[in-house]
Design a protein around this motif. Structure first.
Motif, mmCIF file in Angstrom:
data_model
loop_
_atom_site.group_PDB
_atom_site.id
_atom_site.type_symbol
_atom_site.label_atom_id
_atom_site.label_comp_id
_atom_site.label_asym_id
_atom_site.label_seq_id
_atom_site.Cartn_x
_atom_site.Cartn_y
_atom_site.Cartn_z
ATOM 1 N N VAL A 78 -4.851 3.019 -3.922
ATOM 2 C CA VAL A 78 -3.612 2.232 -3.995
ATOM 3 C C VAL A 78 -3.506 1.566 -5.365
ATOM 4 C CG1 VAL A 78 -3.641 1.804 -1.500
ATOM 5 C CG2 VAL A 78 -4.668 0.125 -3.062
ATOM 6 N N PRO A 79 -2.292 1.226 -5.811
ATOM 7 C CA PRO A 79 -2.117 0.594 -7.130
ATOM 8 C C PRO A 79 -2.295 -0.915 -7.118
ATOM 9 C CG PRO A 79 0.023 1.002 -6.163
ATOM 10 C CD PRO A 79 -0.992 1.569 -5.194
ATOM 11 N N SER A 80 -2.451 -1.508 -5.938
ATOM 12 C CA SER A 80 -2.586 -2.962 -5.813
ATOM 13 C C SER A 80 -4.051 -3.372 -5.901
ATOM 14 C CB SER A 80 -1.996 -3.434 -4.479
ATOM 15 O OG SER A 80 -0.678 -2.957 -4.315
ATOM 16 N N ASN A 81 -4.285 -4.586 -6.388
ATOM 17 C CA ASN A 81 -5.653 -5.084 -6.517
ATOM 18 C C ASN A 81 -6.095 -5.736 -5.208
ATOM 19 O OD1 ASN A 81 -8.118 -6.024 -7.343
ATOM 20 N ND2 ASN A 81 -7.294 -7.727 -8.546
ATOM 21 N N LEU A 82 -6.858 -5.007 -4.419
ATOM 22 C CA LEU A 82 -7.303 -5.511 -3.118
ATOM 23 C C LEU A 82 -8.382 -6.572 -3.246
ATOM 24 C CD1 LEU A 82 -7.423 -2.160 -1.087
ATOM 25 C CD2 LEU A 82 -5.518 -3.772 -1.363
ATOM 26 N N TYR A 92 0.666 -5.755 1.304
ATOM 27 C CA TYR A 92 1.576 -4.619 1.451
ATOM 28 C C TYR A 92 1.399 -3.751 0.217
ATOM 29 C CZ TYR A 92 5.905 -1.898 1.339
ATOM 30 O OH TYR A 92 6.813 -0.853 1.264
ATOM 31 N N THR A 93 1.223 -2.441 0.403
ATOM 32 C CA THR A 93 0.981 -1.567 -0.735
ATOM 33 C C THR A 93 1.381 -0.138 -0.377
ATOM 34 O OG1 THR A 93 -0.636 -0.941 -2.439
ATOM 35 C CG2 THR A 93 -1.446 -1.098 -0.163
ATOM 36 N N HIS A 269 -0.778 -3.345 -10.061
ATOM 37 C CA HIS A 269 -1.558 -4.336 -10.813
ATOM 38 C C HIS A 269 -2.425 -3.631 -11.858
ATOM 39 C CE1 HIS A 269 -1.317 -6.535 -6.677
ATOM 40 N NE2 HIS A 269 -0.205 -6.687 -7.362
ATOM 41 N N LEU A 270 -1.801 -2.996 -12.830
ATOM 42 C CA LEU A 270 -2.527 -2.181 -13.808
ATOM 43 C C LEU A 270 -3.580 -2.977 -14.570
ATOM 44 C CD1 LEU A 270 0.327 -0.005 -15.376
ATOM 45 C CD2 LEU A 270 -1.484 0.754 -13.825
#
Length: 378
Positions: A78-82, A92-93, A269-270
């Protein structure tokens, strides 16, 4: 007879008989026989906007996960920072493929770390993509010490939504819901059994999603209805989510659309992450821009833009409607559409082709509706 034969091929939630007893109208949704409406779409929609409504969303895919450093492994998909997540929080992602396309949108709930060092939590995915998501997780985490279990058929999932959701649910719980923020969750006793409760929803209103055993789910459904809560079907769920400009997978999102194109850049969150599936494509889109964007539009007059209708500019097709309806709250026709990026600015005038004729439309700011009560703080 035809209805009975069709029903035999569709899955049913544990609440099917309870819902059938309410004389609900059913429809085929992602292979499930689900209620599309009870008393009527407008009444159900209005109940959620002004009071409280209850949805059976047990058809949704439900996974539990457990393992050491499991969030780090999920990070790669996923592109989100877990790593932002603290116990009791959710993200949500979107699951991405190598091309940066969205395999599914989902919510990852982190429940914390045990003394053994194993992290555990819950993932809720869309009904239509459950099997594909499970296969994707297993294929991409096969070398990771992650125990992923599909509990979709074992648990009931209810959505209690509306400005009166908290006061309706509170009497059933010992835990104080006033301290539960948006996208936070707890596990607490409910009717003698542990219940998973999150302050999440798909309506644009405050609300909760409640995951319990089938037996408790049936009791809770009956109890809510006896106390005057309005049962709601997929019809109202769709108009509510569209007013709030919440995307529907398979229409507004699919494996050819990226989170940047879909207006979900806030999930990416790159600067906080290393490698993840589709990162190179997302980085390129961030730096060089995109050719199309998902926008909100309103129609003039009584014409309603529907899924698949062409969007025009100066007689040329420049996009396509992904979702559209007449807003029960606003009284006007609203829609989501992918259009060429230069035409995606708020105030841009366009046209939508409906049955061979072009009708005026305007790009507007999303969401179309925002709750006057406001969502709980996150």
């Amino acid at each position: 007879m035809v209805h009975e034969e069709r029903s035999m091929t569709l899955a049913r939630t544990p609440l099917f008989e309870e819902i059938q007893a309410q004389n609900a109208r059913f429809t085929d949704f992602a292979g499930w026989e689900m209620p599309v409406q009870f008393t009527g779409l407008k009444q159900e929609h209005e109940a959620v906007r002004t009071q409280v409504g209850l949805f059976d969303i047990s058809h949704m895919g439900k996974f539990t996960f457990k393992g050491k450093q499991v969030l780090e492994y999920l990070q790669t998909l996923v592109p989100s920072n877990l790593k932002r997540l603290q116990p009791g929080q959710a993200q949500y992602t979107v699951l991405l493929n190598a091309q940066g396309g969205i395999i599914d949108d989902l919510i990852i709930y982190y429940q914390g770390e045990e003394k053994t060092g194993e992290q555990h939590g819950v993932i809720i995915v869309n009904a239509a993509t459950r099997s594909r998501d499970k296969a994707w997780f297993l294929a991409n985490l096969e070398d990771a010490p992650v125990d992923l279990r599909d509990v979709s058929r074992d648990r009931v999932l209810l959505a209690l939504q509306g400005p009166q959701a908290a006061v309706t649910l509170q009497p059933y719980l010992e835990a104080d819901l006033s301290g539960l923020l948006a996208f936070e969750h707890i596990t607490t006793p409910l009717m003698g059994e542990p219940a998973f409760i999150s302050r999440t929803g798909y309506t644009g209103e405050d609300g909760f999603e409640i995951m319990v055993s089938p037996e408790v789910g049936k009791q809770l459904w009956r109890s809510f209805l006896e106390s005057g809560v309005t049962p709601c079907g997929l019809g109202a769920r769709n108009t509510l989510r569209l007013e709030a400009a919440l995307a529907l997978y398979g229409q507004d999102l699919d494996n050819t659309t990226s989170p940047i194109e879909a207006g979900l850049s806030w999930l990416v969150h790159l600067d906080e992450k290393g490698t993840f599936m589709g990162r190179e494509v997302i980085e390129t889109q961030k730096s060089k821009g995109i050719s199309r964007k998902l926008v909100g539009i309103t129609m003039e007059g009584r014409h309603i833009a529907r899924h698949g209708y062409p969007v025009l500019y100066e007689g040329e097709k420049v996009g396509e409607i992904t979702s559209g309806t007449k807003s029960p709250t606003l009284g006007t026709a609203i829609a989501l559409a992918y259009v060429s990026k230069p035409l995606a600015k708020v105030g841009q005038t366009l046209e939508v082709e409906i049955r061979g004729k072009a009708h005026p439309a305007t790009v507007v700011k999303k969401p179309f509706y925002r709750s006057p009560q406001g969502a709980p703080k996150s």
